[in-house]
Design an enzyme around this catalytic site. Structure first.
Site, PDB file in Angstrom:
ATOM      1  N   ASP A  94       0.845  -1.196   0.000  1.00 52.17           N
ATOM      2  CA  ASP A  94       0.000   0.000   0.000  1.00 52.17           C
ATOM      3  C   ASP A  94       0.879   1.245   0.000  1.00 52.17           C
ATOM      4  O   ASP A  94       2.004   1.223   0.512  1.00 52.17           O
ATOM      5  CB  ASP A  94      -0.907   0.006   1.237  1.00 52.17           C
ATOM      6  N   ARG A 117      -6.235   5.847   3.268  1.00 52.01           N
ATOM      7  CA  ARG A 117      -5.512   6.152   4.521  1.00 52.01           C
ATOM      8  C   ARG A 117      -4.610   7.378   4.341  1.00 52.01           C
ATOM      9  O   ARG A 117      -3.401   7.303   4.487  1.00 52.01           O
ATOM     10  CB  ARG A 117      -4.704   4.930   4.958  1.00 52.01           C
ATOM     11  N   ASP A 156       1.907   3.687   1.687  1.00 48.53           N
ATOM     12  CA  ASP A 156       2.134   4.336   2.968  1.00 48.53           C
ATOM     13  C   ASP A 156       3.318   3.666   3.655  1.00 48.53           C
ATOM     14  O   ASP A 156       3.891   2.718   3.128  1.00 48.53           O
ATOM     15  CB  ASP A 156       0.885   4.278   3.858  1.00 48.53           C
TER      16      ASP A 156
END
Length: 684
Positions: free
Chosen positions: A111, A325, A113
């Site tokens: 992801d 997020r 992040d």
């Protein structure tokens, strides 16, 4: 062979869909053409070793084979950090290991992040990969975004600092959680484990402080004198006026009555000042996850975790929204050119009338590359796959309307203010009257502005004009305590600590972005505190339990201080930006843990058990509440002489569990309140 390693199966399959060549599904991977394979993890498939790995071999063990907790073994500081494969991931690890042997290049498809970066990097580290590695950064999983990302692979080494910030977070959580939970539990004279967490403890402290402030709040009566001259004007408070207290409230009713009586006797008020101007209000910025959670909590009554789950489904499953997020509410200027395509896509999936009135050439304040962080605001992709659940569809609608509002004109209203003078005092009236709905039309709001003053009619006035007083009154009001936390307001408080800190010196040291946890972790922190029985839900409200309050009051201030933890979160950001090293941060954490252990050794706590069924207790026999009812105390454990508790298996069979050594027994066949055969043996 190119090998993509995704964070999870859904992400891997989403990438494979747009890679060239025929697709062949294998066991734990997808073959794409002759020289490309996509495989995946299941979240973190490696985890930090437990403290037992680092403690001496001569530490006594429990009947379960776990090493006993002892103060003399603290602090537990690994000389060399070790990770282990998760039991349920060993088969997939073998798949990845075998594929690595054939690979020439790896593409990290975690992801976008810090946790996603570490998640794949640690697999490569643990399996000894030394070859070339690239990074794919996927902000969205619709076809256009995936193809664009595939054409712009980066060197994975460029993300080393991001990986280190995630590793630093994991080590800090381990050092604090493992050491300080042990230290304070061993000094606890009450029953149960004293659970300490780097982020969960100050988050709990926020709720406890709010609840206690509400409960200790004493409402104060105060009064608002008013005069009516075809519209109501309120008395302009003067701090030096007799009857006004130190907090700026007129608390003397007699003084208030005297003010309006004198105004009534005079019979007229004179216009001292008058302004009436048109003002504009731009559309709200795009959604960060925290802002989305706040709005959905208020409008839909959803928990923070439910909103995150819905946003994640929109990103992964439906490919209808971008990466969720994110802590950013802005969009890069470069993406403005894609607005037309996104709007056209939205027109085909249910909001054609709103799209028709949108102007794709309009550029609102949301477009600002300079304010975009690692991720941009959550927006729709313009496409959709599959059928959405009702909850997901509601969250999607909120995201879509927020995006559409960026292409509508500003909301226009007329702000009017009249300042009158009467009987030697000033009286003020304000009104904000809608002129043009603008972006508010997207939300079906055309005639009011929820946060503005009520739109009482105020005619055009001139300075010096006299107005007859038609009526007077005194409004009796009371001060109100702060509101209880909801999922949304607690997420907002965690995200913006400076807004809830009252200490001005501490507030000055915090950045506007200082917060507890991250967009990716805050919802799970709240759920953990709920599960452990330190917080509870009452309707939309989140309240602290007695166990939660006792814990917060028993721990030293440094462990419950949200300011300190927020500044540590800033330090993790500094690691990601290359301004602080992993080693420097870890050394700070080790010194802090050592100091807190010394504090624990000098302390005596009396913290009772929470409602959690997951923590190992260590004290007196008692009943305690669980989320599903009351948990009854059982017979004494014959091995460690501590209380057992009564639990049920998934099939509903009763059994006893010792919260000291973790041993379990079936009830005795002749006397159900006595211990029978030990777990795994034939029932007595």
């Amino acid at each position: 062979m190119k090998l993509y390693i995704a964070e999870k199966p859904s992400l891997g399959k989403g990438i494979a869909e747009y890679l060239p060549g025929p697709k062949h599904k294998g066991d734990g991977f997808v073959q794409c053409g002759s020289d490309t394979v996509v495989t995946w993890c299941f979240g973190h498939i490696f985890e930090q070793e437990e403290p037992d790995f680092y403690t001496p071999d001569d530490v006594p063990t429990t009947p379960k084979g776990k090493k006993k907790w002892r103060l003399e073994d603290l602090p537990i500081f690994p000389d060399r950090w070790k990770k282990r494969a998760k039991d349920d991931a060993k088969a997939q690890i073998k798949v990845i290991r075998d594929l690595l042997k054939k690979a020439s290049t790896i593409i990290n498809a975690g992801d976008p992040d810090r946790e996603g970066q570490l998640l794949v990097d640690e697999v490569l580290e643990e399996l000894g990969w030394k070859g070339p590695t690239q990074r794919i950064w996927l902000a969205a999983l619709d076809e256009q975004s995936v193809r664009k990302a595939l054409a712009n692979l980066k060197d994975n080494h460029d993300y080393r600092n991001l990986r280190d910030s995630a590793e630093a977070r994991a080590r800090a959580d381990w050092l604090m959680g493992m050491n300080l939970t042990r230290a304070f539990t061993l000094r606890n004279s009450g029953a149960g484990v004293v659970s300490v967490g780097r982020v969960q403890t100050p988050t709990l402290a926020l709720v406890v402080a709010r609840d206690e402030k509400i409960e200790h709040f004493k409402p104060k009566d105060y009064f608002v004198p008013r005069i009516n001259t075809a519209f109501w004007s309120a008395w302009e408070l003067r701090e030096d006026f007799t009857g006004v207290d130190a907090e700026g409230y007129l608390t003397d009713r007699t003084a208030a009555e005297k003010l309006v009586a004198e105004a009534k006797v005079q019979g007229k008020a004179t216009v001292k000042d008058f302004t009436s101007v048109e003002k504009q209000q731009q559309a709200p910025l795009g959604f960060s996850l925290a802002e989305l959670q706040k709005v959905c909590s208020a409008k839909l009554g959803m928990s923070a975790q439910q909103v995150l789950d819905a946003a994640q489904a929109l990103y992964e499953e439906h490919k209808a929204a971008t990466y969720p997020r994110t802590d950013c509410r802005y969009l890069p200027d470069e993406q403005h050119g894609e607005a037309g395509k996104v709007l056209s896509g939205l027109a085909k999936i249910g909001v054609a009338d709103l799209v028709k009135a949108a102007d794709p050439q309009r550029k609102s304040a949301v477009w600002n590359t300079g304010k975009v962080t690692a991720h941009h605001a959550i927006i729709p992709t313009g496409s959709m796959q599959g059928s959405m659940s009702p909850a997901v569809a509601k969250v999607y609608e909120i995201i879509v309307r927020s995006y559409l509002a960026q292409f509508y004109p500003p909301y226009v209203y007329r702000a009017t203010k009249a300042l009158l003078t009467c009987a030697g005092e000033d009286w003020k009236a304000t009104a904000n009257v809608p002129v043009s709905a603008g972006w508010k039309a997207v939300y079906g709001i055309a005639d009011d502005d929820g946060d503005d003053a009520p739109a009482q009619p105020i005619p055009t006035l001139k300075k010096g004009q006299d107005l007859a007083i038609q009526d007077v009154d005194v409004q009796a009001k009371q001060t109100k305590p702060p509101a209880r936390f909801t999922d949304g307001s607690l997420i907002e408080a965690m995200s913006n600590i400076h807004k809830v800190v009252e200490d001005e010196a501490a507030k000055a040291k915090l950045k506007e972005t200082s917060g507890l946890g991250t967009e990716a972790t805050r919802a799970s922190i709240i759920e953990t505190l709920l599960t452990r029985g330190f917080l509870e839900r009452k309707g939309k409200q989140i309240l602290s339990t007695q166990a939660g309050r006792t814990l917060v009051h028993a721990l030293p201030r440094d462990l419950t201080d949200p300011v300190l933890t927020a500044r540590w979160e800033d330090a993790l950001s500094s690691i990601a930006e290359g301004r602080l090293t992993l080693q420097q941060f870890e050394e700070i954490q080790r010194k802090f843990v050592t100091r807190m252990i010394d504090t624990a050794k000098a302390a005596t706590l009396a913290v009772g058990e929470s409602r959690s069924t997951s923590s190992a207790g260590r004290g007196k026999s008692s009943s305690r509440k669980t989320r599903s009812g009351v948990q009854q105390a059982g017979p004494t454990c014959p091995a460690c002489k501590k209380a057992t508790i009564t639990l049920k298996t998934k099939k509903g069979d009763t059994f006893f569990k010792c919260e000291g050594c973790q041993s379990c027994w079936w009830p005795d066949k002749q006397n159900a309140r006595k211990l029978g055969a030990k777990w795994g043996e034939k029932k007595a």
